[in-house]
Scaffold this motif. Structure first.
Motif, mmCIF file in Angstrom:
data_model
loop_
_atom_site.group_PDB
_atom_site.id
_atom_site.type_symbol
_atom_site.label_atom_id
_atom_site.label_comp_id
_atom_site.label_asym_id
_atom_site.label_seq_id
_atom_site.Cartn_x
_atom_site.Cartn_y
_atom_site.Cartn_z
ATOM 1 N N ARG A 518 -6.209 -10.220 -11.742
ATOM 2 C CA ARG A 518 -6.700 -8.844 -11.727
ATOM 3 C C ARG A 518 -6.825 -8.253 -13.126
ATOM 4 N N ARG A 782 -12.690 1.248 -12.900
ATOM 5 C CA ARG A 782 -12.190 2.052 -11.776
ATOM 6 C C ARG A 782 -12.894 1.664 -10.477
ATOM 7 N N ASP A 785 -11.254 -1.390 -9.323
ATOM 8 C CA ASP A 785 -9.965 -1.109 -8.672
ATOM 9 C C ASP A 785 -10.169 -0.640 -7.231
ATOM 10 N N ARG A 786 -11.146 0.227 -7.024
ATOM 11 C CA ARG A 786 -11.404 0.708 -5.662
ATOM 12 C C ARG A 786 -11.917 -0.427 -4.772
ATOM 13 N N THR A 787 -12.723 -1.312 -5.371
ATOM 14 C CA THR A 787 -13.201 -2.469 -4.621
ATOM 15 C C THR A 787 -12.031 -3.354 -4.198
ATOM 16 N N ASP A 789 -8.974 -2.354 -3.698
ATOM 17 C CA ASP A 789 -8.219 -1.641 -2.660
ATOM 18 C C ASP A 789 -8.831 -1.876 -1.278
ATOM 19 N N LEU A 792 -7.918 -5.370 -0.303
ATOM 20 C CA LEU A 792 -6.503 -5.426 0.075
ATOM 21 C C LEU A 792 -6.300 -4.857 1.476
ATOM 22 N N THR A 793 -6.979 -3.753 1.768
ATOM 23 C CA THR A 793 -6.854 -3.127 3.087
ATOM 24 C C THR A 793 -7.309 -4.064 4.194
ATOM 25 N N ARG A 799 -1.111 -8.634 -2.114
ATOM 26 C CA ARG A 799 -0.175 -8.445 -3.222
ATOM 27 C C ARG A 799 0.962 -9.459 -3.096
ATOM 28 N N SER A 805 1.303 -0.182 -4.529
ATOM 29 C CA SER A 805 -0.119 0.054 -4.276
ATOM 30 C C SER A 805 -0.618 1.202 -5.114
ATOM 31 N N GLY A 806 -1.711 0.947 -5.827
ATOM 32 C CA GLY A 806 -2.358 1.997 -6.593
ATOM 33 C C GLY A 806 -1.917 2.070 -8.021
ATOM 34 N N HIS A 899 -12.708 5.224 0.068
ATOM 35 C CA HIS A 899 -12.276 4.726 -1.240
ATOM 36 C C HIS A 899 -13.254 5.105 -2.355
#
Length: 982
Positions: A518, A782, A785-787, A789, A792-793, A799, A805-806, A899
């Motif tokens: 990452r 950024r 990062d949202r991509t 997230d 991950l969801t 992780r 998270s975040g 997101h």
């Protein structure tokens, strides 16, 4: 050289000797190619031999590709590899052929989505996407790679495919020398600065000099009623057309013609050249030449006396002035086809008998693989007839093999004029002596917009063939909106800024995390050209956002209502409109299904009433047709006019009804007029008896006749439901809430509503602008990062501890599901992965899978496209899978919105029916009948469906679905799709 003094000749000799010593490979290359290099080519090649990367920005036709070919020469000389990448398969095929001729087939390979030839050769030509996929897969073919040539690198500004170029530039190994070939762009230095940052030492070589001078003209109708049009120079005589400067003065003759509303001076007036045709003030004498001309003022009022000359007259005039071959840009497909048809009807012929015979033989050879039954639906006969006369169209709606044939014949000088859309300006090499522009506005998909200076430069850049023409000619045809002063400003500007379209995708994210983790992935993305440009200030955007905010305040005051919350009232109105649209679509599908059922219930001898449509009236069923099918059977019927016709779904938009029966003799022969006459007489007798049984047209004792009476009065047949609007509880609730809202009774409600609509539209624009302003610095990271997230969801990433998270800390690994996603490169990669993971497409047959995949890739050219037909009806298996796919898309869309990620594009069902038919083995005529799809468009979409199916064949989690995907790929890649090489 002979004009130089002895000292100058000696100095030039010393310089050449020094260059040969310092650049031995360039010296050998010059000996091989057999022509002198321009200064910019020499500078770029010398930098390349010195081990530097190179960015070459030069006009179309200037010879940029020579630098790329020198990179190939260096690779072969050093025993290493060179990849030559292009944006489209047609360019790859063309460049492959060029390199094979020079280096032999054993040294050159080709890798595209359709072709793999000698893929491990030292020189491989490929599309840019192929190289990107190789980089992510860690392909062993990359071993020994020394040079990568990126032809047409300005494609990185393309909204959909542009990010691929940046991915390749960023991820290439540091020891690979990059050769970037670009059209002339106004920010080449900025792009070079970025290349220097990410690739190391890079030489920026810019040449704005065209190899063939370009003259700008306006073609106007003759001042005489039957006179020939006149070709007038755009600039005043003392202006150097190769360097007109800013806002150059226009030709006084042209200015006078516009003021008078006539097409130039009359014979004998100043500026004429005889034969009723002239270029007016053609007075430029070179850098030291002088010509006494008065200043050119504005064009003045446009007179209604000016007429736009017909296109065939324009071509005839260019032919008379020896200005063919020409590319005639018409900014619509229909306009291109209409122009060809107009030329044919006018009797225009631009070829000799010998040329015509050569063209016909070439066309027959190139199209020999097309099944004869497909020729009519493809428009083959009109197309080949126009080609024989030296005239052709060229646009994206044409069959690829037709376009390739046009390109080859034009390159050979056999086709003299091509009516083309702007896509040709970004296509393969097709230089011409002249380029003609029909108008200076074009449709951008939502509105008519002016052609930009950069677009004008790209379009006219094809005029003038190096080594053939002394000069090129850009001709704008006079039309009512044309302003010569504005045209002079447009033609003299060279504004074509290169803007990045880079954005992280889900596939890119899982591949980067799998390869470098990452944190390193974030650092890599922050080096993108998009981020490089984004960090250069947001002042302009901030000012625009402030102006929006002030306007929104004004709109809010104008829409405010004294009796209630008008924003809440507008939300109800929008909800009602959405619900009504949804119900209308559902009712339309149900009505269609019922009509299909009524067709399936027909029997031989039935007398059927068709209440509306082109077959309105009574018909007798001779043959009910085969059951099943996508639009139901197509029964053979006998009309009251004694004609035998096929009855289709389109013929009975309001359904049909059997009113009686007639016995058809076994020996009935529909080919015999007497037999048809007798049978029609029997049908009329049966209808007469039926009428005698019903004393009144309004009688309720006969449902059949009352239905006929309703139809005769223009009513609808009793098929399906008009709409569920009257019984829908949700719609009733919304309407009740709307009427109960205080604002509903406001006397100024309509005025408030108009202001509210303006507020809503501007608010959407403002919110988007604010997000751009807030997210400029570090915006790419950024978004990444949202991509992550989202991934991950959904469980594509996981992780592994060490962070919350975040917070951006901790390690992330790719899960088993994520490994499937790594193999999906399509634009809607996440939607495809979710459908695969959830098993939504399991159990589909090959035709059904191809149809469902089409919804992910297809985009209709029309916003008002009719409701699509779903094979099997609204309750069938395919419809259920489509509903499930739509549900998955909705969930992905909601997650992306939560997101702050640009939403995955919506599904488009407009190709489902056609794709299902084609993958089921139906003929092209059957597939395209009743649709507005052009054959070329259909083939193009089929190619994209095949590409996604190929990805599914390697990424689907189950063996069964992978097998189905491969079968679907074979089912689509047949016939006209298979022998189209684009």
């Amino acid at each position: 050289m002979n004009d130089l003094s002895p000292a100058e000749r000696y100095s030039a000799f010393r310089s050449q000797s020094r260059s040969a010593a310092e650049h031995p490979e360039l010296t050998r290359f010059r000996e091989v190619i057999g022509f002198e290099l321009d200064d910019f080519q020499v500078a770029a090649c010398e930098a390349l031999e010195q081990g530097r990367g190179v960015l070459v920005a030069a006009p179309t036709g200037a010879g940029k590709t020579v630098v790329g070919e020198f990179a190939v020469h260096l690779a072969l000389a050093s025993g290493r590899k060179a990849f030559y990448t292009t944006p489209i398969k047609a360019l790859s095929n063309q460049k492959y052929a060029d390199l094979v001729r020079r280096h032999g087939p054993e040294n050159v390979g080709l890798l595209t989505g359709d072709s793999t030839i000698n893929g491990e050769a030292p020189v491989v030509v490929m599309t840019t996407e192929v190289l990107r996929n190789m980089l992510y897969a860690g392909s062993p073919t990359l071993d020994g790679l020394a040079y990568v040539v990126m032809d047409e690198v300005h494609y990185l500004a393309d909204r959909f495919r542009g990010p691929v170029w940046e991915e390749v530039i960023i991820h290439l190994s540091d020891d690979v020398q990059l050769v970037s070939l670009s059209a002339t762009v106004s920010n080449a230095e900025e792009f070079g600065d970025w290349l220097e940052m990410v690739r190391g030492d890079t030489a920026v070589v810019v040449s704005e000099k065209r190899p063939v001078p370009l003259w700008q003209h306006v073609l106007m109708s003759s001042p005489e009623p039957r006179g020939k049009p006149r070709l007038l120079d755009l600039y005043a005589g003392h202006v150097d057309p190769t360097d007109p400067g800013t806002s150059p003065p226009i030709n006084p003759d042209l200015s006078a013609a516009f003021r008078s509303g006539r097409g130039g001076s009359r014979p004998g007036d100043h500026g004429g050249r005889g034969r009723g045709r002239g270029r007016g003030d053609r007075g430029y004498r070179g850098g030291n030449g002088r010509r006494a001309d008065g200043p050119s003022g504005p064009s003045g009022a446009i007179s209604s006396g000016r007429r736009t000359p017909p296109r065939f007259i324009v071509i005839d005039a260019l032919n008379a002035d020896a200005l063919l071959p020409a590319i005639y840009f018409v900014f619509s497909r229909a306009g291109c086809e209409a122009a060809v048809d107009q030329c044919l009807k006018a009797g225009l012929r631009l070829t000799s008998p010998q040329e015509e015979a050569t063209i016909r033989a070439f066309v027959e050879e190139r199209t020999a693989a097309i099944p004869p039954e497909d020729l009519d639906v493809l428009g083959y006969w009109a197309w080949s007839q126009a080609l024989a006369r030296g005239i052709a169209a060229h646009h994206a709606g044409m069959l690829p093999v037709f376009k390739e044939t046009v390109e080859d014949l034009f390159e050979r000088g056999l086709v003299k004029v091509v009516f083309a859309t702007e896509t040709l300006a970004l296509g393969i090499n097709m230089p011409a002596r002249s380029v003609v522009l029909d108008k200076l506005v074009k449709w951008d998909g939502s509105s008519h917009v002016p052609v930009t200076p950069g677009e004008f430069t790209q379009l006219t850049g094809r005029a003038g063939r190096r080594g053939i023409d002394v000069e090129g000619h850009a001709v704008v045809v006079d039309h009512p909106a044309l302003d010569p002063v504005a045209l002079a400003g447009l033609a003299s500007k060279r504004l074509y800024p290169l803007k990045s379209s880079f954005r992280p995708t889900y596939n890119m994210a899982v591949n980067l995390v799998a390869q470098v983790g990452r944190d390193r992935a974030r650092e890599v993305l922050e080096t993108s050209f998009a981020q490089f440009q984004a960090d250069r200030g947001v002042v302009g955007l901030a000012k625009q956002a402030q102006a929006h905010a002030e306007a929104l305040d004004g709109y809010a005051k104008a829409m405010s209502c004294d009796v209630g919350d008008f924003g809440e009232y507008m939300d109800l109105r929008h909800a009602i409109k959405d619900r009504e649209r949804e119900l209308s679509r559902a009712a339309s599908g149900a009505r269609r299904a019922e009509i299909v059922t009524s067709l399936e219930n027909l029997r031989r001898g039935d007398v059927v009433e068709v209440p509306s449509g082109r077959r309105r009236g009574y018909v007798l069923v001779l043959d009910p047709g085969e059951p099943g099918g996508f639009d139901g059977p197509r029964p053979t019927v006998l009309t009251q006019e004694r004609q035998v016709k096929k009855l289709t779904l389109a013929d009975a938009p309001d359904g049909l009804e059997t009113v009686t029966t007639v016995k058809i003799p076994k020996a009935f022969n529909p080919r015999k007029p007497d037999a048809r006459r007798d049978l029609v007489s029997s049908m009329r007798n049966a209808l007469g008896v039926l009428a005698d049984d019903v004393p009144s047209a309004h009688s309720t004792t006969s449902p059949s006749r009352s239905a006929a009476s309703r139809a005769a009065r223009g009513g609808r047949a009793p098929v399906g439901r008009r709409s569920d609007a009257s019984t829908d509880t949700e719609l009733a609730r919304l309407r009740k809430a709307l009427k109960a809202h205080p604002c509903h009774a406001c006397p100024e409600r309509d005025d408030h509503a108009r202001w509210a609509e303006r507020w809503n539209k501007l608010k959407r624009e403002h919110d988007q602008l604010v997000r751009r302003v807030e997210g400029r610095t570090g915006s790419i990271a950024r978004t990444f990062d949202r991509t992550l997230d989202v991934l991950l969801t959904l469980g594509y990433l996981q992780r592994t501890g060490g962070g919350k998270s975040g917070d951006g800390a901790g390690r992330i690994r790719v899960t088993d599901d994520g490994r499937w996603l790594r193999r999906l490169y399509a634009e809607n990669d996440l939607l495809l992965a979710e459908c695969l993971r959830r098993g939504v497409w399991d159990g589909l047959d090959p035709a059904g899978l191809a149809a469902v995949v089409s919804t992910v890739v297809y985009q209709s050219r029309r916003d008002d496209a009719p409701d699509p037909y779903i094979p099997g009806g609204p309750t069938g298996r395919l419809a259920g899978v489509l509903d499930d796919t739509q549900r998955v898309w909705s969930e992905v869309d909601d997650l992306e919105e939560a997101h702050g990620i640009d939403a995955t594009g919506p599904l488009d069902l407009g190709l489902v029916g056609a794709m299902y038919r084609w993958a089921s083995g139906k003929g092209l005529d059957s597939v395209l009948r009743g649709s507005d799809l052009a054959a070329g468009d259909f083939v193009r979409w089929c190619k994209q469906v095949v590409d996604v199916l190929d990805q599914l064949g390697g990424a689907a989690p189950s063996d069964k679905l992978r097998t189905t995907a491969r079968k679907a790929q074979d089912a689509v890649m047949r016939g006209v799709v298979a022998y189209s090489s684009l």
